[in-house]
Design a protein around this motif. Structure first.
Motif: not given
Lengths: 193, 193
Positions: A2-8, A41-43
């Motif tokens: 799950t490379p970029r789940a919305y929830h970290h 790696g987040v906004s």
DNA sequence: TGTACATCAGTGAACGCGCGTTCACTGATGTAC
DNA sequence: TGTACATCAGTGAACGCGCGTTCACTGATGTAC
């Protein structure tokens, strides 16, 4: 997978870890929330969600540092019963947790009056004082407060000079050895030779 | 009567003085050339003309600080012949020249390898070492280097803790008294009681 | 087991700001003759 | 004493940048029934 789940999952922790890394690389005052977001790696706006603002982030880091320091010193004192070891442990902590230490002692960067910082900091100071209290009276001298202050000054100064690069030159390498020698200088007055 | 001459006269000095003030107010890492220009009443590009860039300005400030420290310590040693006094003088210097000190020991902010800094810094270290060398052998112990390092660590740590606000709490006020007590703790082993 | 809804965690566009640095310039000063 | 010229000291417009913070939003998760 799950490379970029919305929830970290644990972005709170991830941002703090990124902050540690960033402090080591660019110094505590040059840390930026946007950079931490990149590292994690987040906004770019995500860190502010967790810490309110930049000062909030650094305050959390400082509190964590004081908490770790207090635990470390207490553990060493209980295990060894030697205040010399506690002094060396202080220096080790500063070197091993350089990033935390650099933030902790730059209170202009964070909110030093926040409850968790105040409490953790007091715990660390208490650990040091307890250590001094276990020393034989002839070493401590008439005023335990002065002895505690001298001890704190010595180990803190040594760590600060080391971190600032002022020591390593003439003194070849081994940190533990140097720290022990210096601490012994202060506290081996009346004790065994 | 010449309120805004095109030529300032001594803008070099004026910018450095403004930097000292700015460091006290916003911290060494938050100093900006544009702010210094404002404080000195000149155009925003003027400081860069004199110091090249921001790092150049802070490097000059650090070098000046080390130079002043070296002179101060040397003077006190020659005048009093007491290393205890030298230690107290170190603390006094840090407190009285807080801005310089804060820059000096944050080498990530400037070019610590520039010749003038290296030289001035060595001079300050030498002054401290000379002081230690005048102590009676039974106080210095087998290794003068360790004694010097312990001395430096102690006074530096005390000053840093004081500047960071970590000391003032429990200890009521008088800096000189506290500094003397702490320094005495380190160096009055074999000497007169 | 299913559905509705509240809450939580993170997004991404947008804002306004102060900054360092460059650069062609201009006013003042110093020097040679 | 006067003039020409070089140099020095500072100007001000312009550039591009990264930053902190706000805000309406959306996707994911948890809970009540």
């Amino acid at each position: 997978m799950t490379p970029r789940a919305y929830h970290h999952g644990d972005l709170h922790r991830a941002v703090l870890d990124a902050a540690v890394q960033a402090v080591l690389e660019v110094g505590p005052s040059q840390v930026s929330l946007r950079d931490l977001a990149r590292r994690a790696g987040v906004s770019h706006a995500a860190p502010a969600y967790h810490f309110g603002n930049k000062a909030g982030l650094l305050t959390t880091l400082a509190a964590e540092g004081f908490r770790m320091l207090a635990e470390h010193l207490t553990e060493v004192l209980e295990r060894t019963g030697s205040f010399l070891e506690v002094g060396v442990a202080y220096v080790h902590f500063a070197v091993e947790h350089r990033a935390h230490t650099q933030v902790m002692f730059r209170p202009d960067l964070y909110d030093a009056s926040r409850a968790d910082v105040v409490q953790a900091r007091a715990a660390a100071a208490a650990a040091l004082s307890h250590g001094v209290a276990t020393l034989p009276p002839e070493v401590v001298g008439p005023d335990p407060k002065v002895a505690a202050l001298a001890a704190w000054s010595l180990v803190h100064g040594f760590a600060d000079l080391w971190l600032g690069g002022a020591i390593s030159e003439g003194n070849d390498g081994d940190l533990t050895e140097s720290a022990q020698a210096v601490a012994r200088f202060l506290f081996d007055k009346g004790t065994a030779e």
